[in-house]
Write an enzyme that holds these catalytic residues in place. Structure first.
Site, PDB file in Angstrom:
ATOM      1  N   LYS A  54       8.133   1.556   2.747  1.00 24.32           N
ATOM      2  CA  LYS A  54       7.867   1.703   1.314  1.00 24.32           C
ATOM      3  C   LYS A  54       6.577   2.474   1.076  1.00 24.32           C
ATOM      4  O   LYS A  54       6.493   3.323   0.186  1.00 24.32           O
ATOM      5  CB  LYS A  54       7.815   0.331   0.654  1.00 24.32           C
ATOM      6  CG  LYS A  54       9.171  -0.359   0.596  1.00 24.32           C
ATOM      7  CD  LYS A  54       9.072  -1.828   0.223  1.00 24.32           C
ATOM      8  CE  LYS A  54      10.438  -2.494   0.240  1.00 24.32           C
ATOM      9  NZ  LYS A  54      10.381  -3.945   0.004  1.00 24.32           N
ATOM     10  N   GLN A  98       6.384  -8.780  -1.000  1.00 22.94           N
ATOM     11  CA  GLN A  98       7.474  -8.751  -0.037  1.00 22.94           C
ATOM     12  C   GLN A  98       7.989 -10.153   0.266  1.00 22.94           C
ATOM     13  O   GLN A  98       7.217 -11.061   0.580  1.00 22.94           O
ATOM     14  CB  GLN A  98       6.989  -8.087   1.262  1.00 22.94           C
ATOM     15  CG  GLN A  98       8.062  -7.926   2.322  1.00 22.94           C
ATOM     16  CD  GLN A  98       9.153  -6.954   1.902  1.00 22.94           C
ATOM     17  OE1 GLN A  98       8.895  -5.907   1.333  1.00 22.94           O
ATOM     18  NE2 GLN A  98      10.396  -7.308   2.185  1.00 22.94           N
ATOM     19  N   ASP A 121      10.343  -4.712  -8.745  1.00 22.12           N
ATOM     20  CA  ASP A 121      11.450  -5.324  -7.998  1.00 22.12           C
ATOM     21  C   ASP A 121      12.515  -5.870  -8.937  1.00 22.12           C
ATOM     22  O   ASP A 121      13.647  -6.130  -8.517  1.00 22.12           O
ATOM     23  CB  ASP A 121      10.922  -6.467  -7.124  1.00 22.12           C
ATOM     24  CG  ASP A 121      10.950  -6.123  -5.640  1.00 22.12           C
ATOM     25  OD1 ASP A 121      11.614  -5.138  -5.265  1.00 22.12           O
ATOM     26  OD2 ASP A 121      10.311  -6.838  -4.853  1.00 22.12           O
TER      27      ASP A 121
END
Length: 295
Positions: A54, A98, A121
């Site tokens: 990422k 994460q 997200d």
């Protein structure tokens, strides 16, 4: 009949290229780069790989990337303090914590602490509610990437029968909401669904996100169906391992009309959509307009 292979790598590269072009215009208008902050707690090997990927993709698009690595023993309070700091940082447009987190940390509490306008997200309850209600908000990256692949492959999805196998908040539920918004007739199934094979056999679209290696067999599928395989499972292969999806790929090839491979299908789209969401957040946070439909 042999199914067409849906090339997620190529389609993700095209999306990343569009993001890069649009980001250059944003930087000229805003006088700064879009910023993504990623938080990694612990040393989970798979999570570490995702975070590196990422970060590289963010920088390749011209954006500012920052990674906050915390020890596995970090307290929930300390993690929430960092999230609040990132919420208040004007250089940070998107925040990604994460998952999974260590067991002593409440994932729902951490997700809820993220500013919904920086929740790239798409996991915050506000954004989940917006999606369910048909309102504008951030959509989780993997299901949105799946939808993009489906629309590029099939065009108009209106009226098609779709089965989503998996009911997670990350993929299954938002995927179903996205397909409903495209006027599909949607069934949500899962590992405990009775006669799952019959449900799959009636579907024009099958999205497999159940997390069980090669669970969906080729003879379950309707001939010509479009299959999106979200699963990423590592299975033994001689002395090593290999990645497989939730669909028996070899068995599906002779039945499906089109199918995503694992790897190289949905995975690359997930990161490309994350960049897209971050750029959209930057436009909103900076008050800079963007051309609707360009992303």
């Amino acid at each position: 009949m042999t199914a067409r292979i849906i090339d997620g790598k190529a389609r993700a590269a095209a999306l990343r290229a569009r993001v890069g072009e649009q980001h250059a215009a944003f930087e000229r208008a805003a006088g700064r780069k879009a910023g993504l902050a990623v938080v990694l707690v612990g040393e989970d090997p798979a999570s570490a790989v995702y975070v590196r990927s990422k970060g590289k993709a963010t920088e390749a698009a011209g954006m500012a990337s920052s990674t906050h690595r915390l020890a596995a023993k970090t307290s929930e309070g300390d993690l929430l303090t960092l999230v609040r700091q990132l919420n208040g940082d004007p250089a940070v447009d998107g925040i990604l914590v994460q998952l999974p987190l260590p067991g002593h940390i409440n994932e729902n509490a951490v997700i809820a602490a993220i500013d919904p306008n920086k929740d790239v997200d798409g996991f915050h309850p506000v954004n989940a509610g917006r999606l369910a209600s048909g309102l504008q908000g951030f959509v989780p990256c993997t299901p949105l990437g799946c939808l993009m692949l489906l629309k590029e492959e099939l065009g108009d999805l209106s009226g098609l029968d779709a089965v989503v196998i998996g009911r997670s908040n990350i993929v299954g539920k938002p995927m179903a909401a996205l397909l409903l918004a495209e006027s599909c007739t949607v069934t949500i199934a899962h590992s405990r669904t009775r006669d799952l094979a019959a449900k799959a056999a009636a579907a024009d679209i099958v999205v497999a996100a159940v997390g069980r290696p090669e669970m969906i067999k080729g003879d379950w599928l309707k001939p010509g169906a479009t299959v999106i395989d979200v699963g990423i499972n590592r299975v033994p292969d001689g002395e090593g391992t290999r990645l497989v999806g939730d669909v028996d790929f070899d068995g599906a090839l002779s039945v499906a009309g089109a199918i995503t491979p694992v790897p190289g299908g949905v995975g690359p789209m997930t990161i490309a959509v994350l960049l897209r969401n971050t750029l959209l957040a930057a436009h909103r946070n900076a008050g800079v307009a963007y051309e609707k439909g360009s992303l």
